[in-house]
Design a protein around this motif. Structure first.
Motif, PDB file in Angstrom:
ATOM      1  N   ALA A 217       0.808  -1.212   0.000  1.00 46.44           N
ATOM      2  CA  ALA A 217       0.000   0.000   0.000  1.00 46.44           C
ATOM      3  C   ALA A 217       0.842   1.263   0.000  1.00 46.44           C
ATOM      4  O   ALA A 217       0.448   2.278  -0.560  1.00 46.44           O
ATOM      5  CB  ALA A 217      -0.939   0.001   1.206  1.00 46.44           C
ATOM      6  N   GLU A 218       2.011   1.207   0.615  1.00 43.94           N
ATOM      7  CA  GLU A 218       2.841   2.400   0.712  1.00 43.94           C
ATOM      8  C   GLU A 218       3.518   2.741  -0.609  1.00 43.94           C
ATOM      9  O   GLU A 218       3.810   3.894  -0.886  1.00 43.94           O
ATOM     10  CB  GLU A 218       3.910   2.210   1.793  1.00 43.94           C
ATOM     11  N   LYS A 219       3.824   1.753  -1.427  1.00 41.01           N
ATOM     12  CA  LYS A 219       4.641   1.970  -2.612  1.00 41.01           C
ATOM     13  C   LYS A 219       3.850   2.032  -3.912  1.00 41.01           C
ATOM     14  O   LYS A 219       4.308   2.623  -4.880  1.00 41.01           O
ATOM     15  CB  LYS A 219       5.689   0.857  -2.724  1.00 41.01           C
ATOM     16  N   VAL A 220       2.683   1.392  -3.950  1.00 45.77           N
ATOM     17  CA  VAL A 220       1.924   1.304  -5.197  1.00 45.77           C
ATOM     18  C   VAL A 220       0.861   2.396  -5.236  1.00 45.77           C
ATOM     19  O   VAL A 220       0.084   2.559  -4.308  1.00 45.77           O
ATOM     20  CB  VAL A 220       1.264  -0.088  -5.334  1.00 45.77           C
ATOM     21  N   GLU A 221       0.850   3.145  -6.326  1.00 47.36           N
ATOM     22  CA  GLU A 221      -0.151   4.188  -6.522  1.00 47.36           C
ATOM     23  C   GLU A 221      -1.439   3.530  -6.997  1.00 47.36           C
ATOM     24  O   GLU A 221      -1.498   2.978  -8.093  1.00 47.36           O
ATOM     25  CB  GLU A 221       0.349   5.200  -7.559  1.00 47.36           C
ATOM     26  N   GLN A 222      -2.482   3.576  -6.165  1.00 51.40           N
ATOM     27  CA  GLN A 222      -3.717   2.856  -6.440  1.00 51.40           C
ATOM     28  C   GLN A 222      -4.857   3.812  -6.773  1.00 51.40           C
ATOM     29  O   GLN A 222      -4.922   4.920  -6.234  1.00 51.40           O
ATOM     30  CB  GLN A 222      -4.130   2.021  -5.219  1.00 51.40           C
ATOM     31  N   SER A 223      -5.763   3.363  -7.628  1.00 55.63           N
ATOM     32  CA  SER A 223      -6.977   4.127  -7.912  1.00 55.63           C
ATOM     33  C   SER A 223      -8.051   3.174  -8.409  1.00 55.63           C
ATOM     34  O   SER A 223      -7.759   2.060  -8.854  1.00 55.63           O
ATOM     35  CB  SER A 223      -6.716   5.229  -8.944  1.00 55.63           C
ATOM     36  N   VAL A 224      -9.304   3.615  -8.322  1.00 47.01           N
ATOM     37  CA  VAL A 224     -10.428   2.762  -8.714  1.00 47.01           C
ATOM     38  C   VAL A 224     -11.351   3.547  -9.639  1.00 47.01           C
ATOM     39  O   VAL A 224     -11.535   4.763  -9.488  1.00 47.01           O
ATOM     40  CB  VAL A 224     -11.199   2.251  -7.469  1.00 47.01           C
ATOM     41  N   LEU A 316       2.378  -1.323 -14.682  1.00 44.73           N
ATOM     42  CA  LEU A 316       0.942  -1.153 -14.483  1.00 44.73           C
ATOM     43  C   LEU A 316       0.237  -2.492 -14.285  1.00 44.73           C
ATOM     44  O   LEU A 316       0.450  -3.437 -15.045  1.00 44.73           O
ATOM     45  CB  LEU A 316       0.341  -0.433 -15.711  1.00 44.73           C
ATOM     46  N   VAL A 317      -0.598  -2.558 -13.251  1.00 49.47           N
ATOM     47  CA  VAL A 317      -1.496  -3.688 -13.017  1.00 49.47           C
ATOM     48  C   VAL A 317      -2.924  -3.166 -13.058  1.00 49.47           C
ATOM     49  O   VAL A 317      -3.238  -2.150 -12.434  1.00 49.47           O
ATOM     50  CB  VAL A 317      -1.215  -4.357 -11.657  1.00 49.47           C
ATOM     51  N   ILE A 318      -3.781  -3.856 -13.798  1.00 54.39           N
ATOM     52  CA  ILE A 318      -5.193  -3.462 -13.898  1.00 54.39           C
ATOM     53  C   ILE A 318      -6.065  -4.611 -13.413  1.00 54.39           C
ATOM     54  O   ILE A 318      -5.985  -5.723 -13.937  1.00 54.39           O
ATOM     55  CB  ILE A 318      -5.579  -3.075 -15.337  1.00 54.39           C
ATOM     56  N   ASN A 319      -6.871  -4.353 -12.408  1.00 55.18           N
ATOM     57  CA  ASN A 319      -7.846  -5.330 -11.922  1.00 55.18           C
ATOM     58  C   ASN A 319      -9.128  -5.158 -12.732  1.00 55.18           C
ATOM     59  O   ASN A 319      -9.988  -4.350 -12.388  1.00 55.18           O
ATOM     60  CB  ASN A 319      -8.122  -5.113 -10.435  1.00 55.18           C
ATOM     61  N   TYR A 320      -9.225  -5.892 -13.824  1.00 56.16           N
ATOM     62  CA  TYR A 320     -10.436  -5.833 -14.655  1.00 56.16           C
ATOM     63  C   TYR A 320     -11.632  -6.316 -13.842  1.00 56.16           C
ATOM     64  O   TYR A 320     -12.713  -5.738 -13.907  1.00 56.16           O
ATOM     65  CB  TYR A 320     -10.235  -6.704 -15.892  1.00 56.16           C
ATOM     66  N   ASP A 321     -11.424  -7.382 -13.078  1.00 56.70           N
ATOM     67  CA  ASP A 321     -12.418  -7.871 -12.114  1.00 56.70           C
ATOM     68  C   ASP A 321     -11.816  -7.757 -10.720  1.00 56.70           C
ATOM     69  O   ASP A 321     -10.699  -8.222 -10.488  1.00 56.70           O
ATOM     70  CB  ASP A 321     -12.773  -9.338 -12.382  1.00 56.70           C
ATOM     71  N   LEU A 346      -4.564  -0.012 -11.114  1.00 57.20           N
ATOM     72  CA  LEU A 346      -5.890   0.518 -11.394  1.00 57.20           C
ATOM     73  C   LEU A 346      -6.916  -0.601 -11.257  1.00 57.20           C
ATOM     74  O   LEU A 346      -6.648  -1.735 -11.640  1.00 57.20           O
ATOM     75  CB  LEU A 346      -5.950   1.084 -12.818  1.00 57.20           C
ATOM     76  N   SER A 347      -8.077  -0.284 -10.703  1.00 57.48           N
ATOM     77  CA  SER A 347      -9.114  -1.296 -10.492  1.00 57.48           C
ATOM     78  C   SER A 347     -10.439  -0.823 -11.058  1.00 57.48           C
ATOM     79  O   SER A 347     -10.802   0.352 -10.920  1.00 57.48           O
ATOM     80  CB  SER A 347      -9.273  -1.597  -8.997  1.00 57.48           C
ATOM     81  N   PHE A 348     -11.166  -1.751 -11.704  1.00 61.50           N
ATOM     82  CA  PHE A 348     -12.509  -1.478 -12.191  1.00 61.50           C
ATOM     83  C   PHE A 348     -13.502  -2.063 -11.191  1.00 61.50           C
ATOM     84  O   PHE A 348     -13.351  -3.193 -10.744  1.00 61.50           O
ATOM     85  CB  PHE A 348     -12.739  -2.124 -13.553  1.00 61.50           C
TER      86      PHE A 348
END
Length: 420
Positions: A217-224, A316-321, A346-348
């Motif tokens: 959580a500290e290192k990865v830039e996350q968004s939804v 980049l990692v994308i959570n499609y589900d 990034l998460s959908f």
């Protein structure tokens, strides 16, 4: 602290330096001294924390220091069991890199391919065996492998072993191991079944726990992104064309879903390949090889197959589900930000996945920022409260009955708009 401070022997230290390893990660810093002292180890650490080196480096050192006094044919002294073919190959590559100056031999065995090359390597003699459970038991039953000389045993990704139904196979292997051995048990999570299994494997182990928040959580830039289910593929295509990254890993919940995503990306002119359990071993290795070499910029994977993906500078990692298990989310975004590096995830999230998002935010103890400016925003969804459950506004919270009634009305309005 450096690896030299951990009393690593010069040949292995030289190899680590060649790999660019200078400072050990938290799991390496805590686990390596324990293993070097000959103690059993129970370690809880997520994917991407550097745990392969945490167990392979000290085992290589033990075997290297004993090798000078040993005579006769090579016998399997160390056994590493891991759930997937990709992860077994990855561990094998790491052992080869760290042990290149030790003179030790290793081989990797897994199912899905003909056994000829694997049995030939075993006949020549190996010190370290990395294996998946099914092929290991198969070759044991054929007489190609005996475990009676095992001194070091590693069970890696134990929680995934249980998820994949390998518990009975693991028990069969344990029954064939010598009682006098050093055992190392690694798992990303520690549910009761994992604790029970560890008690059957370990003696009086020392424990190491690396909390997910410290490594992801500290290192990865996350968004939804709030997006309707049917609009997800459009959003994915939009982002892939917008984001400039050499390597993108997309997570699908199912194998068939991964195949559908690849087909639609191909139609949009985006080269992608899928990797999952229904693919042949040759196809999986080709897809993974193309992704690592940069020939394919987008890899669509299921969770089990992704456990063996180790790509440097995965941007980049994308959570499609969204996954329904919060720890799986942590594992997924841990594919970027490897061993403390930075990354983007990034998460959908569609309407049905809201509960999953809430559990994820509670687990990582932070609110994932919502991207509201995109062409496919689902206006029927509202931002979640923060992980501590505080309401978004400063107004007093309504009672449960009023709140439930309000939510029902919102859902009616939302689905009414959808039908219109």
């Amino acid at each position: 602290m450096t690896f030299k401070d951990l009393s690593i022997t010069p040949p292995i230290l030289k190899a680590l330096h060649a790999e660019g390893y200078e400072k050990p990660t938290p799991i390496q810093r805590q686990a390596i001294p324990i293993v070097l002292r000959g103690k059993d180890l129970l370690a809880c650490a997520q994917t991407g924390t550097g745990k392969t080196a945490a167990f392979s480096v000290p085992i290589l050192q033990h075997l290297y220091l004993k090798k000078e006094n040993s005579r006769g044919p090579r016998r399997i002294k160390a056994l590493v069991i891991t759930p997937t073919r990709e992860l077994a190959i990855q561990i094998g590559e790491s052992v080869a890199a760290y042990g290149r100056h030790t003179g030790l031999k290793h081989t990797v065995i897994f199912g899905g391919v003909k056994q000829g090359r694997q049995t030939q390597a075993l006949d020549r003699g190996v010190d370290i065996l990395i294996a998946t459970p099914g092929r290991l038991l198969d070759l044991m039953s054929q007489g190609f492998i005996t475990l009676e000389h095992i001194e070091y045993f590693v069970l890696d990704e134990a929680d995934r072993m249980l998820d994949m139904g390998f518990i009975h196979d693991i028990r069969k292997v344990i029954a064939k191991l010598p009682r006098q051995r050093q055992s190392l048990f690694f798992s990303a999570t520690m549910p009761p079944k994992i604790i029970d299994l560890s008690r059957k494997i370990l003696g009086q182990p020392e424990k190491v726990v690396i909390e997910p928040e410290q490594t992801t959580a500290e290192k990865v830039e996350q968004s939804v992104y709030f997006v309707a289910k049917k609009e997800k593929i459009k959003l994915l295509i939009h982002l892939l064309k917008k984001e400039s990254t050499d390597a993108t890993l997309v997570f699908s919940r199912t194998k068939h879903g991964a195949n559908r995503i690849v087909k639609k990306l191909d139609r949009a002119g985006i080269q992608a390949q899928a990797i999952h359990g229904n693919k042949s071993q040759t196809a999986r290795q080709k897809a993974l090889g193309n992704f690592k070499s940069g020939d394919t910029s987008v890899l669509v994977a299921t969770d089990i197959a992704a456990r063996g993906i180790d790509v440097e500078e995965l941007g980049l990692v994308i959570n499609y589900d969204l996954p329904n298990i919060p720890e799986t989310y942590v594992h997924r975004i841990g594919r970027t930000g490897r061993a403390g590096a930075s990354g983007i995830a990034l998460s959908f999230c569609d309407t049905e996945e809201r509960a999953y998002l809430k559990d994820i935010q509670k687990t990582i103890d932070q609110k994932i920022p919502v991207i509201t400016e995109h062409p496919f925003v689902d206006e029927g969804q509202e931002a979640l409260p923060d992980p501590q459950g505080k309401p978004k506004s400063n107004a007093p919270a309504a009672n449960n009955n009023n709140r439930n009634k309000s939510n029902r009305n919102k859902r009616r309005r939302y689905y009414s708009r959808k039908r219109d």
